[in-house]
Design an enzyme around this catalytic site. Sequence first.
Site, PDB file in Angstrom:
ATOM      1  N   GLU A 172      36.609  41.108  35.085  1.00  0.00           N
ATOM      2  CA  GLU A 172      36.935  42.064  36.149  1.00  0.00           C
ATOM      3  C   GLU A 172      35.908  42.073  37.275  1.00  0.00           C
ATOM      4  OE1 GLU A 172      38.882  45.656  34.763  1.00  0.00           O
ATOM      5  OE2 GLU A 172      38.197  46.693  36.537  1.00  0.00           O
ATOM      6  N   HIS A 227      49.093  58.054  27.229  1.00  0.00           N
ATOM      7  CA  HIS A 227      48.461  57.176  28.219  1.00  0.00           C
ATOM      8  C   HIS A 227      49.502  56.666  29.227  1.00  0.00           C
ATOM      9  CE1 HIS A 227      45.801  54.117  29.856  1.00  0.00           C
ATOM     10  NE2 HIS A 227      46.748  53.228  29.652  1.00  0.00           N
ATOM     11  N   HIS A 270      44.123  57.912  34.487  1.00  0.00           N
ATOM     12  CA  HIS A 270      43.091  58.252  33.495  1.00  0.00           C
ATOM     13  C   HIS A 270      42.630  59.694  33.662  1.00  0.00           C
ATOM     14  CE1 HIS A 270      41.427  54.048  32.275  1.00  0.00           C
ATOM     15  NE2 HIS A 270      42.438  54.419  31.525  1.00  0.00           N
ATOM     16  N   HIS A 295      45.932  53.621  37.247  1.00  0.00           N
ATOM     17  CA  HIS A 295      45.003  54.079  36.216  1.00  0.00           C
ATOM     18  C   HIS A 295      43.865  54.954  36.737  1.00  0.00           C
ATOM     19  CE1 HIS A 295      47.226  51.397  33.690  1.00  0.00           C
ATOM     20  NE2 HIS A 295      46.481  51.672  32.633  1.00  0.00           N
ATOM     21  N   GLU A 310      53.712  50.709  31.161  1.00  0.00           N
ATOM     22  CA  GLU A 310      52.802  49.589  31.472  1.00  0.00           C
ATOM     23  C   GLU A 310      53.601  48.354  31.905  1.00  0.00           C
ATOM     24  OE1 GLU A 310      49.584  49.927  31.701  1.00  0.00           O
ATOM     25  OE2 GLU A 310      48.869  51.362  30.196  1.00  0.00           O
ATOM     26  N   ARG A 320      26.117  41.831  16.020  1.00  0.00           N
ATOM     27  CA  ARG A 320      26.266  41.246  17.370  1.00  0.00           C
ATOM     28  C   ARG A 320      27.552  40.443  17.528  1.00  0.00           C
ATOM     29  NH1 ARG A 320      20.603  40.197  17.331  1.00  0.00           N
ATOM     30  NH2 ARG A 320      19.572  41.846  18.476  1.00  0.00           N
ATOM     31  N   ASN A 364      44.526  47.741  37.113  1.00  0.00           N
ATOM     32  CA  ASN A 364      44.216  49.174  37.079  1.00  0.00           C
ATOM     33  C   ASN A 364      45.144  50.002  37.947  1.00  0.00           C
ATOM     34  OD1 ASN A 364      41.999  48.867  35.362  1.00  0.00           O
ATOM     35  ND2 ASN A 364      40.712  48.258  37.072  1.00  0.00           N
ATOM     36  N   LYS A 383      39.412  43.701  26.486  1.00  0.00           N
ATOM     37  CA  LYS A 383      38.664  44.938  26.763  1.00  0.00           C
ATOM     38  C   LYS A 383      38.674  45.782  25.506  1.00  0.00           C
ATOM     39  CE  LYS A 383      39.103  45.871  31.673  1.00  0.00           C
ATOM     40  NZ  LYS A 383      39.627  46.826  32.664  1.00  0.00           N
ATOM     41  N   LYS A 403      49.824  39.379  32.203  1.00  0.00           N
ATOM     42  CA  LYS A 403      48.447  39.833  31.995  1.00  0.00           C
ATOM     43  C   LYS A 403      47.523  38.653  31.733  1.00  0.00           C
ATOM     44  CE  LYS A 403      45.398  43.176  30.104  1.00  0.00           C
ATOM     45  NZ  LYS A 403      45.157  44.332  29.245  1.00  0.00           N
ATOM     46  N   ARG A 453      41.130  41.018  38.565  1.00  0.00           N
ATOM     47  CA  ARG A 453      41.594  41.793  37.413  1.00  0.00           C
ATOM     48  C   ARG A 453      41.760  43.282  37.731  1.00  0.00           C
ATOM     49  NH1 ARG A 453      39.869  41.221  31.007  1.00  0.00           N
ATOM     50  NH2 ARG A 453      41.114  42.973  30.327  1.00  0.00           N
TER      51      ARG A 453
END
Length: 348
Positions: free
Chosen positions: A231, A258, A246, A242, A182, A118, A239, A140, A221, A235
């Site tokens: 998010e 990417h 993606h 993206h 990016e 955990r 994206n 993330k 960032k 946030r």
Amino acid sequence: MKVNLKNNGYFVCVGYPLEEIGRKLSDKKFGKKVLVLTDKNVSTFYGKKVVQSLKKLGKKEVVLFEINPGEESKTFENTYKIICECFDFKMERIDTVLTLGGGVVSDLGGFVASIYLRGINFVACPTSLLAQVDASVGGKTGVDLPWGKNLVGSFYQPAFVYIDIKTLDTLPEREIKQGIAEVIKHGMIKSKNLIDFLEKFDFEKVKKKYRYIVEENVKIKGEVVEKDEKEKGLREILNFGHTFGHAVEITYLPKYTHGEAVALGMVGETFLSWKLGICKKETLDRLIKILKKYNLPYNVKEVKIRKVLSLMKYDKKVRQGKLRFVFPERIGKVKRGIEVTPGSILKK
Ligand SMILES: NC(=O)c1ccc[n+]([C@@H]2O[C@H](COP(=O)([O-])OP(=O)(O)OC[C@H]3O[C@@H](n4cnc5c(N)ncnc54)[C@H](O)[C@@H]3O)[C@@H](O)[C@H]2O)c1
Ligand SMILES: [Zn+2]
């Protein structure tokens, strides 16, 4: 630099030598054992250096776990294999998973660190430009599914991020370029200065300015993540490029990196923004010019739009069948949460 979060803020240390990383982990709070997750490329350059430093300066027991390089390694299968390794190594919750490599390694290793027992200690040591300017900040973590990227994962902040800018010297040119994509994204959403800077310099000159670039991007960032860690709103702006990107990346795997897919995604989304009257044509032209300058793909006609759209519906941001986009208003400013139906995109 500090990323100030409510419960789990952390430092991003920029410009430290890899040879010294053991010293940073010598504290008892990082446990006795460190599993270093890396890929086979990065390992040839830096694996030994880091392991020796952790043993010598950090007084740790160390296991080096290598995966094959590339997005194809960001899977549940590898998650399970690494967890088994953690178990065999008898790692406890206080022990540390250290990721040494690009975004693939940090997403995968961070995910393992977040679920094994955990949650155990996690330290990220990003070695690609993309990971240094983007993936290593914000917590993330996750893996891909056959239907889309990053569909399983968690928010899990590292104890700290350790960046040695010199590692970029061995990074292949194509990888540097995708990092630049990016950087352009960060400029488009929040910093006209960064876009001006990239316009002023060229690829060779930018290579001598890595420190500025990394620090500036961590700052941009970091500021967004500080305001909206999970998010829930703001946030989303990260994206930009993206949603489209993606889907392009997955549709054409492994054709585009990417960053290359994000470059095409930014063009696609800025094109829609212009068509919807949110930005001027000038914004699109400037974006395309800068992508050309850094030799990134910009011609969205390269992709089959119907095929890409069919994958976009699996995007995490889809709400009741509508795609949610982040659209530029001008350089350095975006509008988020704009809902568009796939059908209307085909008409534009
Ligand atoms: N978590 C986030 O917030 C976030 C943000 C952006 C991207 N990402 C993820 O990051 C991944 C892309 O990251 P990436 O571009 O770093 O990919 P990557 O990890 O596959 O690294 C790219 C290539 O560069 C090599 N490499 C890395 N560092 C090197 C070095 N110093 N010298 C020589 N070779 C080196 C790697 O072996 C690999 O072949 C994607 O999976 C993306 O989804 C995550
Ligand atoms: Zn990205």
